[in-house]
Design a protein around this motif. Structure first.
Motif, PDB file in Angstrom:
ATOM      1  N   UNK A 102       1.914  26.684  52.378  1.00 42.56           N
ATOM      2  CA  UNK A 102       3.179  27.394  52.567  1.00 42.56           C
ATOM      3  C   UNK A 102       3.973  26.783  53.715  1.00 42.56           C
ATOM      4  N   UNK A 103       3.294  26.438  54.796  1.00 43.20           N
ATOM      5  CA  UNK A 103       3.978  25.858  55.953  1.00 43.20           C
ATOM      6  C   UNK A 103       4.585  24.504  55.615  1.00 43.20           C
ATOM      7  N   UNK A 104       3.953  23.749  54.728  1.00 41.88           N
ATOM      8  CA  UNK A 104       4.503  22.459  54.305  1.00 41.88           C
ATOM      9  C   UNK A 104       5.791  22.663  53.524  1.00 41.88           C
ATOM     10  N   UNK A 105       5.768  23.625  52.586  1.00 43.94           N
ATOM     11  CA  UNK A 105       6.957  23.900  51.784  1.00 43.94           C
ATOM     12  C   UNK A 105       8.103  24.356  52.676  1.00 43.94           C
ATOM     13  N   UNK A 106       7.791  25.183  53.648  1.00 41.83           N
ATOM     14  CA  UNK A 106       8.817  25.640  54.598  1.00 41.83           C
ATOM     15  C   UNK A 106       9.410  24.454  55.361  1.00 41.83           C
ATOM     16  N   UNK A 107       8.553  23.555  55.832  1.00 38.71           N
ATOM     17  CA  UNK A 107       9.035  22.395  56.584  1.00 38.71           C
ATOM     18  C   UNK A 107       9.887  21.486  55.715  1.00 38.71           C
ATOM     19  N   UNK A 108       9.445  21.250  54.471  1.00 36.99           N
ATOM     20  CA  UNK A 108      10.211  20.402  53.572  1.00 36.99           C
ATOM     21  C   UNK A 108      11.554  20.997  53.213  1.00 36.99           C
ATOM     22  N   UNK A 109      11.596  22.316  53.029  1.00 40.61           N
ATOM     23  CA  UNK A 109      12.851  22.967  52.680  1.00 40.61           C
ATOM     24  C   UNK A 109      13.813  22.984  53.863  1.00 40.61           C
ATOM     25  N   UNK A 110      13.306  23.214  55.075  1.00 40.83           N
ATOM     26  CA  UNK A 110      14.189  23.169  56.237  1.00 40.83           C
ATOM     27  C   UNK A 110      14.832  21.794  56.368  1.00 40.83           C
ATOM     28  N   UNK A 111      14.032  20.757  56.169  1.00 38.15           N
ATOM     29  CA  UNK A 111      14.591  19.405  56.221  1.00 38.15           C
ATOM     30  C   UNK A 111      15.642  19.224  55.137  1.00 38.15           C
TER      31      UNK A 111
END
Length: 443
Positions: A102-111
């Motif tokens: 989940x944290x990876x998806x959040x980081x990718x979406x913020x970028x």
């Protein structure tokens, strides 16, 4: 009239149906973040003494709408870049996505949100896993998102559970939070069935029923490649015919790609009001073909533009899609008038809103959300000046300007990009978090 902010610019492109050019113009924003007035300064209402006034020395236009994206895939950018779609998915992308947290998806979406704001994209229609991470990232950065959590059935992604569980999760989320939430209604929830070839017919029917009960959008891939839906075509004639027979087209539907449609498919989409997300860059890179844009528009199908995922494009620059849409339409038709500069710009703004079945974004009109982009004209693209005919202004915006001219962005009246830097998050911190997440995904 309650005016919280007044923006004045030499030129405003409201993206009304005629794609007009307003000179010495004003855009007023009320305290709720909606547009109160857009038009000539000479006809503007009297400004309250407490209203903030900002001079924008360039061009104002609506925020662009990315009508089909998988923005968390910024983490997978460049992976499998020389493979056709189905091999690319099965051999590279789905194995990598199986490692996503989940944290990876959040980081990718913020970028992805930061990248899109810097490109003047204020709204993106996202189909991806872990909708809460996607929505949370958009809210953190200040973007607007139509969030369609993906529903898919494939062994490579067994960890996500069955399609029934995915649909039930979206049902519960919408029932709890409503279709739209966040400041300025920044998040809209939708259903994201991946495709007819990745889901059984009963899944598509169940999703259609759930979406219609809640008034939600169904965002799905349709006819992206010739090889993907052979069985569906054998059995039903085409994917659009399958969706019609299952009742899915009774509600709000967005068909992504729609490259390989027959005349009958196009007529069906027009009759049922199905929106299409045209993704010329991704379709060209994957050698999938290109949608029949001129025919779709002539039939009255609402068409927006999409980047698709940043690992199949490989960026989130919708200005490139505006240019490619025009170039491909002219090349395929052999007609230099097949898609005008104004029509191409409308596809990225007003057309995107119509494809998403939205009438509150995509244009600078009173009552719509104040999602606004400021283009800096201190640039070679506008070195000949703004005192030229309207057609030349539109041509320079579409064919010469591009994302490098984007300077400031407002979403629901909030300034979320100032001098090309996001105001709600630290860009370098976002990039660092994405780098760490990408390292985990690569294993």
């Amino acid at each position: 009239m309650s005016i919280a902010l007044r923006l004045h610019a030499p030129l405003v492109l409201p993206c009304d149906p005629g794609c007009s050019v307003i000179r010495d113009a004003v855009v007023d924003i009320d305290e709720t973040g909606r547009i109160a007035y857009c038009g000539p300064r000479s006809a503007a209402p009297e400004r309250p003494n407490d209203a903030d006034v900002r001079e924008c020395g360039g061009i104002l236009l609506p925020g662009l709408i990315n009508s089909h994206a998988h923005s968390p895939m910024t983490l997978l950018r460049g992976m499998g870049g020389d493979l056709p779609l189905l091999r690319w998915l099965r051999e590279v992308i789905w194995p990598a996505e199986a490692r996503l947290r989940s944290s990876d998806i959040r980081a990718g979406m913020e970028l992805g949100c930061v990248e899109m704001l810097r490109n003047g994209v204020t709204t993106s229609a996202e189909m991806y896993f872990d909708g809460e991470a996607v929505a949370g990232a958009a809210l953190a950065v200040g973007s607007r998102v139509v969030c369609a959590p993906a529903v898919i059935a494939t062994p490579e992604l067994d960890k996500l559970g069955g399609w029934q569980g995915m649909v039930n999760g979206i049902d519960r989320w919408i029932d709890a939070d409503g279709l739209r939430f966040g400041p300025g209604d920044r998040v809209e929830l939708a259903y994201g069935p991946h495709s007819a070839y990745m889901l059984p017919p009963e899944a598509l029917q169940a999703i259609g029923e759930s979406a219609q009960q809640r008034g939600a959008l169904v965002h799905t891939h349709v006819a992206e490649t010739l090889a993907e839906d052979i069985e569906q075509r054998k059995q039903f004639g085409s994917v659009p015919e399958l969706l019609e027979k299952l009742g899915v087209l009774d509600g709000r539907v967005l068909a992504a790609h729609a490259v390989h449609l027959s005349n009958e498919d196009i007529e069906l989409f027009a009759r049922r009001g199905v929106g299409v997300a045209h993704c010329p860059g991704s379709n060209a890179k994957l050698a999938s073909g290109t949608a029949r844009l001129v025919d779709l528009l002539a039939a009255g199908v609402p068409v927006g533009l999409g980047t698709d995922g940043p690992s199949s494009n490989d960026d989130l620059d919708l200005w490139e899609e505006v240019q490619l849409a025009g170039l491909f339409a002219r090349t395929l038709s052999g007609d230099a008038n097949a898609l005008s500069a104004g029509a191409a710009l409308l596809a990225a703004t007003r057309g995107g809103a119509e494809a998403l079945h939205r009438d509150d974004i995509g244009s600078l009109e009173a009552g719509r959300w104040a999602d606004i982009v400021h283009l800096d004209v201190d640039n070679p693209a506008f070195a000949t000046g703004l005192d030229v005919p309207d057609e030349q202004i539109l041509a320079n915006v579409v064919w010469a300007a591009g994302s490098r001219c984007v300077r400031d962005v407002w979403v629901a009246g909030d300034r979320v990009l100032r001098d090309r830097e996001p105001t709600q998050v630290d860009r370098r911190a976002v990039q660092a978090a994405a780098r760490t997440a990408a390292q985990h995904v690569r294993g």
